[in-house]
Design a protein around this motif. Structure first.
Motif, PDB file in Angstrom:
ATOM      1  N   TYR A 180      60.705 -37.264   0.232  1.00  0.00           N
ATOM      2  CA  TYR A 180      59.309 -37.664   0.422  1.00  0.00           C
ATOM      3  C   TYR A 180      59.211 -38.694   1.544  1.00  0.00           C
ATOM      4  O   TYR A 180      58.432 -38.543   2.484  1.00  0.00           O
TER       5      TYR A 180
ATOM      6  N   TYR B 254      60.142 -37.031   4.917  1.00  0.00           N
ATOM      7  CA  TYR B 254      59.134 -36.179   5.524  1.00  0.00           C
ATOM      8  C   TYR B 254      57.997 -37.009   6.085  1.00  0.00           C
ATOM      9  O   TYR B 254      57.561 -36.813   7.215  1.00  0.00           O
TER      10      TYR B 254
ATOM     11  N   SER C 196      36.032 -36.910   2.027  1.00  0.00           N
ATOM     12  CA  SER C 196      36.361 -36.434   0.682  1.00  0.00           C
ATOM     13  C   SER C 196      37.790 -35.907   0.576  1.00  0.00           C
ATOM     14  O   SER C 196      38.047 -34.790   0.170  1.00  0.00           O
ATOM     15  N   LEU C 197      38.709 -36.786   0.983  1.00  0.00           N
ATOM     16  CA  LEU C 197      40.127 -36.488   0.786  1.00  0.00           C
ATOM     17  C   LEU C 197      40.557 -37.124  -0.525  1.00  0.00           C
ATOM     18  O   LEU C 197      39.943 -38.086  -0.987  1.00  0.00           O
ATOM     19  N   PRO C 198      41.602 -36.581  -1.144  1.00  0.00           N
ATOM     20  CA  PRO C 198      42.043 -37.173  -2.414  1.00  0.00           C
ATOM     21  C   PRO C 198      42.584 -38.596  -2.217  1.00  0.00           C
ATOM     22  O   PRO C 198      43.198 -38.892  -1.193  1.00  0.00           O
ATOM     23  N   ILE C 199      42.347 -39.462  -3.189  1.00  0.00           N
ATOM     24  CA  ILE C 199      42.845 -40.839  -3.097  1.00  0.00           C
ATOM     25  C   ILE C 199      44.358 -40.862  -3.301  1.00  0.00           C
ATOM     26  O   ILE C 199      45.072 -41.591  -2.644  1.00  0.00           O
ATOM     27  N   LEU C 200      44.809 -40.051  -4.251  1.00  0.00           N
ATOM     28  CA  LEU C 200      46.231 -40.090  -4.581  1.00  0.00           C
ATOM     29  C   LEU C 200      46.962 -38.909  -3.967  1.00  0.00           C
ATOM     30  O   LEU C 200      46.401 -37.819  -3.824  1.00  0.00           O
ATOM     31  N   PHE C 201      48.206 -39.152  -3.656  1.00  0.00           N
ATOM     32  CA  PHE C 201      49.044 -38.096  -3.110  1.00  0.00           C
ATOM     33  C   PHE C 201      49.388 -37.080  -4.201  1.00  0.00           C
ATOM     34  O   PHE C 201      49.625 -37.442  -5.341  1.00  0.00           O
ATOM     35  N   ASP C 202      49.357 -35.820  -3.826  1.00  0.00           N
ATOM     36  CA  ASP C 202      49.741 -34.771  -4.763  1.00  0.00           C
ATOM     37  C   ASP C 202      50.435 -33.708  -3.918  1.00  0.00           C
ATOM     38  O   ASP C 202      49.832 -33.141  -3.009  1.00  0.00           O
ATOM     39  N   LYS C 203      51.700 -33.485  -4.220  1.00  0.00           N
ATOM     40  CA  LYS C 203      52.448 -32.642  -3.287  1.00  0.00           C
ATOM     41  C   LYS C 203      51.900 -31.212  -3.232  1.00  0.00           C
ATOM     42  O   LYS C 203      52.192 -30.467  -2.315  1.00  0.00           O
TER      43      LYS C 203
ATOM     44  N   ARG D 275      48.677 -30.595  -3.089  1.00  0.00           N
ATOM     45  CA  ARG D 275      47.393 -30.580  -2.377  1.00  0.00           C
ATOM     46  C   ARG D 275      47.640 -31.017  -0.940  1.00  0.00           C
ATOM     47  O   ARG D 275      47.781 -32.200  -0.665  1.00  0.00           O
ATOM     48  N   PRO D 276      47.665 -30.049  -0.036  1.00  0.00           N
ATOM     49  CA  PRO D 276      48.058 -30.364   1.346  1.00  0.00           C
ATOM     50  C   PRO D 276      47.198 -31.453   1.968  1.00  0.00           C
ATOM     51  O   PRO D 276      47.689 -32.255   2.739  1.00  0.00           O
ATOM     52  N   ASN D 277      45.904 -31.499   1.626  1.00  0.00           N
ATOM     53  CA  ASN D 277      45.065 -32.494   2.300  1.00  0.00           C
ATOM     54  C   ASN D 277      45.350 -33.913   1.815  1.00  0.00           C
ATOM     55  O   ASN D 277      44.880 -34.872   2.406  1.00  0.00           O
TER      56      ASN D 277
ATOM     57  N   TRP E 296      48.137 -35.175   2.075  1.00  0.00           N
ATOM     58  CA  TRP E 296      49.195 -35.688   2.964  1.00  0.00           C
ATOM     59  C   TRP E 296      48.608 -36.421   4.164  1.00  0.00           C
ATOM     60  O   TRP E 296      49.274 -37.207   4.813  1.00  0.00           O
ATOM     61  N   ILE E 297      47.334 -36.107   4.462  1.00  0.00           N
ATOM     62  CA  ILE E 297      46.783 -36.545   5.748  1.00  0.00           C
ATOM     63  C   ILE E 297      46.706 -38.065   5.880  1.00  0.00           C
ATOM     64  O   ILE E 297      47.296 -38.649   6.785  1.00  0.00           O
TER      65      ILE E 297
ATOM     66  N   SER F 106      49.013 -29.462   6.022  1.00  0.00           N
ATOM     67  CA  SER F 106      48.217 -30.679   6.088  1.00  0.00           C
ATOM     68  C   SER F 106      47.621 -30.863   7.475  1.00  0.00           C
ATOM     69  O   SER F 106      46.574 -31.456   7.641  1.00  0.00           O
TER      70      SER F 106
ATOM     71  N   ALA G 109      38.218 -30.457   3.765  1.00  0.00           N
ATOM     72  CA  ALA G 109      38.678 -31.077   2.537  1.00  0.00           C
ATOM     73  C   ALA G 109      38.519 -30.145   1.352  1.00  0.00           C
ATOM     74  O   ALA G 109      37.458 -29.586   1.117  1.00  0.00           O
TER      75      ALA G 109
ATOM     76  N   LYS H  20      48.846 -39.712 -14.157  1.00  0.00           N
ATOM     77  CA  LYS H  20      49.362 -39.773 -12.786  1.00  0.00           C
ATOM     78  C   LYS H  20      49.830 -41.187 -12.509  1.00  0.00           C
ATOM     79  O   LYS H  20      49.197 -42.160 -12.899  1.00  0.00           O
TER      80      LYS H  20
ATOM     81  N   GLU I 190      37.926 -38.754 -11.226  1.00  0.00           N
ATOM     82  CA  GLU I 190      39.287 -38.218 -11.221  1.00  0.00           C
ATOM     83  C   GLU I 190      40.071 -38.588 -12.466  1.00  0.00           C
ATOM     84  O   GLU I 190      41.096 -37.984 -12.756  1.00  0.00           O
TER      85      GLU I 190
END
Lengths: 322, 314, 319, 607
Positions: free
Chosen positions: B99, B102, B162-169, B171-173, B175-176, D12, D18, D245, D262
């Motif tokens: 992780y 990368y 509206s990107l996710p707050i937490l990383f989730d491998k 969910r590609p977005n 990573w941004i 990504s 999104a 999480k 969430e």
């Protein structure tokens, strides 16, 4: 050897001196077992091309470079390696060096006053501030500079002036022996004579011994009493200046002499250059030895060579001594 | 060269040995009760002794150190004692390296690409609006506490795009934002560096000569300036890329990236000695190898550094 | 008129050879160049730097004058609402509390200036210490070859021991506080400068003027002080100027991992970190914004000024 | 693995649009946490963080219902011998151990409790909860210490496949309540032996017999618990999946995550509660969080070892003066202090006794209302007039013996913002009320790492905020910190309290209470007397109970197993995820109803 020469006091003796440099993957021998001595009051020339080790020898004498073999004597006392502090102090004072590049050899961030008296601070060569200032004045005047310059910085001076500051810095120590490491090679041709004359004059008036390092034989002829020619860390020939110029023995010396430009353009044009080819030596059966080929005139070569070289001038080589 | 490499390797090993041993001893200076956390008051002295025994902390320090090296020589880094009790250290660390790797490599590449481009443009338009904007960016990044602007990036980055707050491998977005956050500092650093380098270099005589000769500016840039610019960078890059396996404490915490960042801080605070030892070993090796590779690359790229002539010692 | 008469009419005295004064010839072409004078001149030409210098100066002055002004509150006093006898928590900025109050009713205005003093003091002390140790270590490391191997090894070891371990140990032994914070920052902070000074010295140590000093028997310490360090003044000043924003940022980070100053001693690092925790609610965000602005002004000013000064002190930029 | 990573990297870059993740389903529960599990080995671990999983995946002999009444779990019925020392449990038949995929491994049988005990009492396993068990189980301490090697002598036996018998050293009235704790959970011996040292290191190395199975466990990523289909009581389990999480910044980011939908529940930190309460939309989702049975008190240290600059000798003189202690006791405005942690309704957490209300009761009377304790439990200790009164007395008595102002060294944990704030509030409040000529409160910060070791346990304080949590359902558990051998505030060193047997009054009173094991009402009465005496002599200043604060949560309150200690309250069994989070008013109404129902239930309870 003539009697007169035996009587002369030797100020510097260099015996079998070698200097090695550590480089990645091994040693590099910059100076290989060289022998010579310098008499008191004479001007000794050390001539060779860049990288021949001439500067290294000079630096070995002032102990910037460490000798890895042989010894260096100053007035009969050994000064290489570890030496007692009193001797160290004496050597620091009595042996001075003048550097090649006047632009690089002065500390740009210090005033001339400090630069010139730096050595005095180290040997505590003055008893009061007034005395020091007087000494600085005197040294500057001696090299033909105004005493007021003491409060200036080096970058305000021309190359020739800087070199004179360098000389003043050496003179103020009242040295007995000065090593001038190509002191004029970085200067404009127009002011070389100035500096050269200054050096010669100082040497004469103060009765100093001077070792003059150069890559150009023409310069040395004018100022030196004796000359040693060095090639790839080895001295190949040594003798009185005029002797070398009139009867060069070693092919390398001859090729150097050949390279000296002649003042007559027509003769210069017709001159044939003789490049030195190390393969001309045949050391297969007998290696070269440091031999007194003619009286007071030494050369590096084997018996056959010496004979051939001296034969050229119709002189018999010196009988081998044992 | 081979001898030189070998010698440097041995030297590096010696450094590593000292570092690991010093850290080992430093960790032993921490109080024993730290090993029990909140449970300390509920334990009887016998139980505490039993627990310490189990963690191998009751032996004299030199025995502990000896045991550590004996096990290490067998390739055994030990098991975690507190962080994840009884789990082999390698099993904890290994899955996290990718992780950080990368993200780190990606961020480094991004920083190199954007930073160098920005820097080159800034140098060529020196004094113009772009240069000023770029300088402002560099100053801001270097002078502002990163703990603040990274949080703002997370807050607004996620709400505006509206990107996710937490990383989730998966969910590609997701990573941004972390990747961008990671590269911000690098962009500023590379841009500043290349700009300064180019401005210096463009004033040099050989460039002026090349221009005078009528060489097209682009060619000068590519052939002379850029090529020379990469030489000092070669020394720095391996360490930069390798150090990414250590991860970024703050960014990984913010986005819940299960990388190496902060792991060391965590295990030091919990006094999990085997974990600390293993991580120190890894990080130090990485640092030392990075330096080493940098030197080698430098020697390969820079024609001047082949045989370094040294002066005698005084 | 004939040419002859014209020539005769001219006073021959005008055509005497001028005397040649060798000393006078030496005097031509000197400027009254002064290194520091030019540095200041070039520095002042940088308009952004000049403006920032004024702002920073005013800010610093105000920071130290602020407690003496009338009507200032103590940064640690908890203000109680006389009507309800409850702490005046989280009061948005108003006429009385210019920057509002924090979560226990302390005056943010007073805390920010008090925090600025603390942070600046830490920054200056740490910067000074880093400078001294970094220079001494770097100079010895770069110049004295016999020490090279030992000092390199010490550097490598220190550089590879995780700072967190040292910080934790220190926090454990010394307790979090002003002193610990300074020591923590100093312990490893000088490494960068030392390495930097070393590299610079390696570059200049074999220049001829240093050889000359060695021939003259100048002791190492004077060679370092007179021959080497003066060349590094500008870069050292830059590094030191940068270490102040660095230290302030470091304070925020140390607070983040729990090793910073206790919250009872306001510092910009603490205030920013406190604000960070509540930045998710917009109406409390002022508690983050104000300290961040002050912190940023200071760090950015030092950063820009440091760079401007480094540029100015480079003789190549002296026209 | 690798390929998926590189794919993600490429994706990504390409995926700028999104893609918002799937919204949480109503029957699932989502949450973030900041502390990762260190182990799932429930036979060794003692921290709440780990218990929060274990409580949901492994069941014990008995459990609490939602009113805090003990009800059968894996044991269907039990009996106690006449001397009170032998407990015999009959097991429920057909309960299965399953693995993390839900596959049946074995049946739960009596031997499982014996195997668990054998592991627990083995010193080299270093169980952190062994002491709780070996203090009561016969011969267990001797076995633990190694003086006894024959395990069959230890008081845990499997009489047959479905009968477990515990023999105790002496009668323990609260023994049943202890059975809900980790050290009395069963383990499958065969599985344990096979797993060896890897037992409990992840979700594959333990077996499940509880309401949930830990389906996935990725350290520093997250974990998922799913409903156990083979669970004996699965009708009572409503939430299908519990998804957690990991996020190290959970406290900072949690509220935002909740607002964005969430996660299903979040604790609202005290710093944020103001702004949430002011915003109607947010106020509608905030409700009080449950309080715990942790007790907080300010302790006077009778064994001061602090630095000379804080004048420990002077402190020793004044702390032995009852009037001085009382002046502080009455001067401390606990409400002002509590506002730092609980700005809304601070009274909810204040308490005037060491043992909290609602902890135990006998014959319909709450413990804190028994005997002399009632006097304290109903009055606020903060009393300006009394404080100044005692100050005058203390000053007169101590004149010439002590120097004023008295330096009061008060450590606080710099890692806790609330505590740091509180230290400043208390300093200012005490000094303002009592006068700076009388006391000089000096808050001293210590790092979170090794905090207690540097302060309380070393006696390195004058007054310090301390806490204690109960281990079982009996007031005895709250006397532990104050008995000789403990490292709280050394009241045994207080001058003038020693009795004929050399022990202080309080310890003799506690010993008398401990000896009463038959008549529970009498036993509680004696403990209440002892506690009342301890507070009356102002050895400590009771302050508050733990927990509390505010949360925004879709979890249904008052539906999970209730117990004021241990790990029952960590269970999700019986709970549902509601469509909307509960607001404070609705919550309070539910609480009222629950309080009433609970009273009824307790009256009906036979245990």
């Amino acid at each position: 050897m003539s009697g007169a020469m035996l009587d002369r006091e030797k100020i510097i003796e260099v015996k079998d001196l070698s200097v090695d440099f550590r480089v990645k993957g091994g040693n590099f021998r910059a100076v290989d077992k060289v022998n010579f001595h310098i008499y008191k009051g004479e001007t000794f020339g050390l001539v060779g091309e860049s990288g021949s080790g001439k500067t290294t020898i000079g630096r070995a004498i002032v102990r910037i470079n460490e000798a890895s073999g042989g010894e260096i004597l100053f007035k009969g006392r050994r000064i290489d390696g570890r030496i007692p502090p009193e001797l160290d102090r004496e050597v620091v004072q009595k042996i001075q060096m003048i550097f090649q590049d006047p632009m690089a050899s002065l500390n740009e961030r210090a005033k001339i006053d400090y630069i010139v008296s730096e050595g005095l601070y180290n040997i505590r060569g003055f008893s009061s501030e007034e005395e020091r200032l007087a000494l600085v004045r005197k040294a500057l005047l001696e090299v033909g500079l105004l005493p007021e310059f003491a409060s200036r910085f080096p970058h305000e001076f021309s190359g020739g002036q800087r070199q004179r500051i360098g000389i003043a810095r050496a003179l103020i120590m009242s040295p007995e022996f000065i090593i001038a490491d190509e002191p004029i090679s970085a200067l404009d041709v127009s002011i070389r004579a100035q500096v050269l004359n200054l050096l010669a004059q100082i040497q004469r008036t103060k009765g100093l011994s001077l070792m003059f390092i150069a890559h150009d034989l023409s310069v040395v002829r004018f100022i030196t009493d004796r000359i040693a020619v060095i090639h790839l860390g080895k001295i190949v020939e040594l003798g009185d200046t005029e002797e070398i110029f009139s009867r060069p023995l070693h092919p390398y010396t001859r090729s150097l002499l050949q390279a000296v430009p002649l003042p007559d353009p027509r003769r210069e044009k017709g001159k044939k250059s003789i490049p030195y080819d190390p393969s001309c030596h045949d050391y297969g059966t007998e290696g070269p030895a440091w031999t007194e080929a003619l009286p007071g005139h030494f050369a590096l070569g084997n018996g056959a060579e010496i004979e051939a070289w001296t034969g050229r001038y119709g002189a018999a080589p010196m009988p081998k001594q044992k | 060269m081979a001898r030189y490499v070998l010698k440097r390797c041995l030297q590096s090993l010696a450094t590593l040995f000292i570092v690991v041993s010093v850290v080992f001893l430093l960790m032993r200076l921490l109080p024993l009760e730290g090993y029990f956390g909140d449970g300390y008051d509920k334990l009887s002295p016998e139980q505490r002794t039993a627990a310490l025994q189990r963690m191998g902390l009751l032996d004299p320090w030199y025995v502990q150190l000896g045991n550590f090296y004996v096990r290490l020589s067998r390739g055994d880094l030990g098991t975690s004692i507190i962080y994840r009790r009884d789990v082999p250290v390698t099993e904890i660390i290994a899955p996290r390296i990718p992780y950080s790797m990368y993200f780190g490599v990606f961020a480094t590449l991004l920083a190199l690409a954007l930073g160098l481009t920005l820097g080159v443009f800034m140098a060529r338009r020196k004094g113009q609006a772009l240069d000023k904007a770029g300088t402002a960016y560099i100053v801001l990044i270097n002078a502002m506490p990163s703990a603040v602007y990274l949080l703002f990036i997370q807050l607004y980055g996620t709400s505006l795009f509206s990107l996710p707050i937490l990383f989730d491998k998966y969910r590609p977005n997701s990573w941004i934002l972390p990747a961008i956050s990671l590269s911000l500092g690098g962009i500023a650093g590379y841009a500043m560096w290349i700009r300064r380098y180019m401005v210096d270099e463009l004033n040099k005589d050989y460039i002026k000569l090349a221009k005078a000769k009528g060489l097209p500016e682009k060619l000068i840039m590519v052939r002379h300036v850029m090529r020379n610019a990469f030489v000092p960078m070669a020394q720095y890059l391996p360490a930069a890329i390798l150090s990414t396996i250590a991860g970024s404490i703050y960014i990984e915490s913010l986005y819940s990236i299960p990388g190496m960042g902060g792991l060391l801080v965590d295990v030091i605070q919990r006094q999990d000695n085997p974990m600390v030892q293993a991580l120190v070993l890894i990080f130090s090796s990485v640092g030392i190898v990075g330096l080493f590779l940098g030197d080698v690359l430098m020697a390969v790229f820079d024609p001047r550094i082949k045989l370094v002539k040294g002066e005698g010692a005084r | 008129m004939s040419g002859k008469t014209r020539i005769e009419a001219i006073d021959p005295g005008l055509f005497e050879f001028a005397g040649f004064d060798e000393n006078a010839s030496e005097q031509i072409g000197y400027s009254d160049y002064s290194y520091w004078g030019s540095t200041v001149k070039v520095f002042l030409k940088n308009r952004v730097a000049f403006v920032l210098l004024v702002i920073l100066g005013a800010l610093l002055l105000f920071t130290f004058v602020q407690p003496l002004l009338p009507g200032q509150r103590s940064p640690t006093k908890i203000n109680i609402d006389p009507a309800t006898s409850v702490q005046m928590r989280n009061r948005a900025p108003d006429a009385t509390y210019w920057f509002g109050t924090n979560s226990i009713g302390q005056d943010l205005w007073a805390r920010i200036w008090s925090g600025t003093r603390t942070s600046l003091l830490i920054g200056l002390i740490v910067g000074f210490f880093e400078m001294i140790v970094g220079i001494v270590y770097g100079a010895l490391w770069g110049y004295v070859r016999k020490l090279d191997r030992v000092l390199t090894e010490i550097y490598n070891v220190l550089n590879n021991i995780p700072t967190t371990i040292i910080l934790l140990l220190m926090a454990y032994i010394l307790r979090p506080g002003f002193r610990t914070m300074i020591i923590a920052m100093c312990v490893t902070g000088w490494l960068g400068l030392a390495r930097f000074v070393r590299n610079q010295i390696v570059i200049i140590r074999d220049r001829e003027y240093n050889l000359a000093s060695r021939c003259l028997g100048t002791p190492t310490r004077r060679v370092i002080a007179k021959n080497l360090l003066p060349y590094l003044v500008s870069v050292i000043m830059l590094q030191t100027a940068l270490s102040i924003p660095g230290t302030m940022g470091g304070g925020v980070f140390l607070t983040y991992i729990g090793l910073g100053l206790p919250v009872s001693i306001p510092s910009l690092g603490n205030l920013v970190n406190e604000g960070r925790l509540i930045m998710m609610s917009p109406e409390l965000r002022y508690q983050l914004i104000f300290p961040t602005i002050v912190l940023s002004i200071i760090t950015i000013s030092f950063y820009v000024l440091g760079n401007a000064f480094a540029d100015a002190s480079d003789p190549r930029n002296h026209v | 693995m690798k390929r998926s990573f590189s794919f993600c990297l490429v994706a990504s870059l390409l995926c700028v649009a999104a893609a918002v993740g799937a919204a949480p389903k109503s029957e699932d529960y989502y949450s973030v946490y900041a502390g990762e599990l260190t182990t799932l080995n429930y036979l060794v671990v003692a921290a709440e963080n780990e218990h929060s999983v274990i409580a949901n995946v492994v069941d014990g002999l008995v459990e609490y219902d939602k009113y805090g009444v003990l009800v059968p779990s894996l044991a269907t019925e039990w009996s106690n011998s006449a001397d009170g020392k032998t407990w015999t449990f009959t097991l429920r038949k057909g309960v299965k151990w399953v693995d993390n995929k839900g596959k049946v491994y074995a049946e739960v049988k009596a031997q499982d409790w014996v195997d668990a005990a054998k592991y627990l009492f083995d010193k080299k396993n270093a169980s952190l909860t062994a002491k709780i068990a070996y203090d009561v189980v016969k011969n267990a301490k001797a076995y633990f210490d190694g003086t006894l090697t024959d395990f069959s002598q230890v008081g845990v036996k499997a009489l047959d496949k479905y009968t477990v018998q515990y023999t105790l050293e002496k009668p323990v009235p609260y023994f049943l309540s202890m059975l809900t704790y980790v050290c009395f959970l069963p383990v499958n011996g065969k599985f344990l032996a096979a797993a060896g040292s890897r037992f409990g290191t992840d979700n594959k190395t333990i077996l499940y017999n509880g309401a949930y199975i830990l389906e996935t466990f990725e350290p520093q990523v997250g974990r998922t618990m799913v409903r156990n289909d083979k669970y004996w009581d699965k009708e009572q389990v409503y939430i299908k999946r519990l998804i957690f999480k990991y996020n190290k910044e959970a406290t900072t980011l949690g509220p935002e995550l909740f607002l964005r939908g969430e996660i299903s529940s979040v604790y609202v930190p005290s710093a944020l509660i103001d702004s949430w309460m002011k915003d109607p939309a947010k106020k509608a989702v905030v409700r009080p969080a449950e309080t715990s049975s942790y007790t907080y008190f300010y302790a006077f240290n009778f064994n001061p070892t602090f630095d000379a600059q804080y004048e420990p000798d002077n402190w020793k003189v004044v702390v032995n003066n009852k009037n001085f202690r009382e002046s502080i006791f009455h001067a401390l405005d606990r409400r002002a202090a509590m506002i730092t942690a609980e700005p809304y309704a601070p009274e909810r957490r204040l308490q005037n006794t060491i043992t909290p209300r609602n902890f135990v009761n006998a014959s319909g009377k709450d413990f804190v209302d028994m005997a002399d304790l009632a006097k304290y439990s109903k009055t606020d200790s903060f009393n300006k007039a009394l404080a100044l009164d005692f100050k005058a007395k203390a000053k007169a008595e101590l004149a010439g013996k002590a120097t004023f102002p008295v330096k009061i060294m008060m450590p606080y944990n710099a890692g806790s913002t609330d505590w740091t704030n509180r230290a400043q509030v208390v300093e200012q409040q005490l000094e303002n009320l009592l006068g700076k000529d009388y006391v000089d409160v000096i808050p001293v910060s210590f790092p979170a790492t090794g905090f207690l070791g540097a302060t309380r346990r070393k006696g390195n304080y004058a007054i310090q905020e301390c806490n204690w949590g109960p281990d079982y359902a009996d007031p005895e558990t709250y006397t532990d910190p104050f008995i000789t051998g403990s490292n709280y505030n050394w009241p045994e060193k207080a001058e003038g309290y020693a009795q004929a047997n050399g022990k202080p009054v309080y310890e003799n009173m506690v010993a008398a209470a401990k000896a009463e094991v038959v008549n529970i009402a009498k036993r509680y009465e004696l403990f209440a007397k002892a506690e009342a005496y301890f507070i009356g002599e102002a050895f400590v200043i009771p302050y508050a109970i733990g927990g509390g604060g505010f949360q925004a949560s879709k979890l249904e309150p008052f539906s999970y197993p209730f117990a004021p200690f241990g790990m029952s309250y960590l269970k999700y069994k019986g709970q549902t995820v509601m469509q909307k989070p509960l607001a404070t008013e609705a919550y309070n109404k539910m609480k009222e109803a629950w309080d009433a129902e609970r009273e009824e239930a307790l009256k009906k309870s036979k245990f």
